[in-house]
Write an enzyme that holds these catalytic residues in place. Structure first.
Site, PDB file in Angstrom:
ATOM      1  N   GLY A 169      63.324 -12.050  71.550  1.00 47.49           N
ATOM      2  CA  GLY A 169      64.211 -10.892  71.465  1.00 47.49           C
ATOM      3  C   GLY A 169      65.178 -10.861  72.639  1.00 47.49           C
ATOM      4  O   GLY A 169      65.563 -11.900  73.177  1.00 47.49           O
TER       5      GLY A 169
ATOM      6  N   VAL B 145      67.068 -17.289  72.726  1.00 46.48           N
ATOM      7  CA  VAL B 145      66.780 -16.032  73.416  1.00 46.48           C
ATOM      8  C   VAL B 145      67.918 -15.077  73.098  1.00 46.48           C
ATOM      9  O   VAL B 145      69.090 -15.466  73.104  1.00 46.48           O
ATOM     10  CB  VAL B 145      66.670 -16.229  74.939  1.00 46.48           C
ATOM     11  CG1 VAL B 145      66.386 -14.902  75.634  1.00 46.48           C
ATOM     12  CG2 VAL B 145      65.577 -17.247  75.270  1.00 46.48           C
ATOM     13  N   CYS B 146      67.567 -13.830  72.812  1.00 49.61           N
ATOM     14  CA  CYS B 146      68.568 -12.790  72.586  1.00 49.61           C
ATOM     15  C   CYS B 146      69.525 -13.206  71.458  1.00 49.61           C
ATOM     16  O   CYS B 146      69.084 -13.676  70.408  1.00 49.61           O
ATOM     17  CB  CYS B 146      69.293 -12.502  73.899  1.00 49.61           C
ATOM     18  SG  CYS B 146      70.169 -10.927  73.971  1.00 49.61           S
ATOM     19  N   THR B 147      70.843 -13.066  71.678  1.00 54.04           N
ATOM     20  CA  THR B 147      71.810 -13.384  70.626  1.00 54.04           C
ATOM     21  C   THR B 147      72.024 -14.883  70.467  1.00 54.04           C
ATOM     22  O   THR B 147      72.853 -15.305  69.660  1.00 54.04           O
ATOM     23  CB  THR B 147      73.164 -12.702  70.905  1.00 54.04           C
ATOM     24  OG1 THR B 147      73.606 -13.038  72.229  1.00 54.04           O
ATOM     25  CG2 THR B 147      73.040 -11.192  70.795  1.00 54.04           C
ATOM     26  N   GLY B 148      71.265 -15.687  71.195  1.00 60.95           N
ATOM     27  CA  GLY B 148      71.307 -17.119  70.943  1.00 60.95           C
ATOM     28  C   GLY B 148      70.900 -17.453  69.520  1.00 60.95           C
ATOM     29  O   GLY B 148      71.341 -18.472  68.958  1.00 60.95           O
TER      30      GLY B 148
END
Length: 228
Positions: free
Chosen positions: A152, A102-105
């Site tokens: 995202g 998720v996200c910058t993961g």
């Protein structure tokens, strides 16, 4: 006796709590689901909003998981340079049915060498950084590439979790959980994506992001170089 379906949330200091607590609320409803919060040392984790999570497992103590989820957060920069943490992600990902972020993961999956030649999502402000890890950046809210499912920015984690639930337990089951949790987004403002926001709102958001851009971009360069 049926074995539990083990879902591991790989945490680190400065993680964004909604990146994993949103998906956890949904994924925990899967049949036989066992959700496990884990970190490199098994230490309590303070999220970037200040919430502290305790009773954390040590990643190295987990032999196998069915689903690995890696959230993003302000601590991504430091986590990208934690080679032992990245080693644990690689090890668990090798035997997992699904690998998700998720996200910058997704930057952490990239730094672990898990995104070469794969399509992946990320927060809109850091999406281009994925290319440094040999990934194909994709601006879709949910990106599926084989057993890799990425979402995202932040709230996209809930959508990603529902997409995962549909793959694991079927569309009807996922829809039933969505209804039970009354997930029917109706935001008061149409400004949740760069292309929707006004120029003034976008400029203000970019200004906030720019405060840490240099550090994150430098960390991406170092992490990508370490993969060579």
């Amino acid at each position: 006796m049926h074995q539990p379906y083990l879902i591991v949330f790989a945490l680190y200091p400065g993680v964004t709590q909604l990146d994993f607590t949103g998906p956890l609320e949904f994924l925990s409803k899967l049949p036989r689901a066992r959700c496990l919060l884990a970190s490199r040392h098994g230490e309590a984790i303070r999220a970037d909003g200040g919430v502290v999570f305790s009773d954390i497992a040590r990643l190295s103590d987990i032999e196998h998981c069915d689903l690995l989820l890696v959230p993003g957060g302000l601590g991504t920069v430091e986590a990208m340079e934690d080679r032992a943490f990245l080693d644990e992600l690689r090890r668990l990902a090798a035997g997992a049915d699904y690998i998700s972020s998720v996200c910058t993961g997704s930057l952490l999956l990239g730094a672990a060498g898990l995104l070469r030649g794969r399509r992946a999502a990320c927060h809109w402000a850091w999406l281009d950084s994925l290319a440094a890890f040999g990934a194909q950046p994709c601006s879709d809210r949910i990106v599926m590439d084989g057993k890799l499912i990425s979402g995202g920015g932040v709230t996209a984690g809930i959508d990603m979790a529902l997409a995962l639930m549909a793959k694991i337990a079927g569309r009807r089951f996922a829809q039933t959980v969505q209804l039970a949790l009354e997930y029917a987004p109706a935001p008061p403002f149409a400004s949740g994506r760069p292309e929707l926001a006004s120029p003034e709102v976008l400029a203000a958001a970019r200004q906030r992001m720019d405060q840490m851009r240099d550090r994150r971009e430098a960390a991406v360069v170092r992490a990508a170089a370490a993969m060579l």
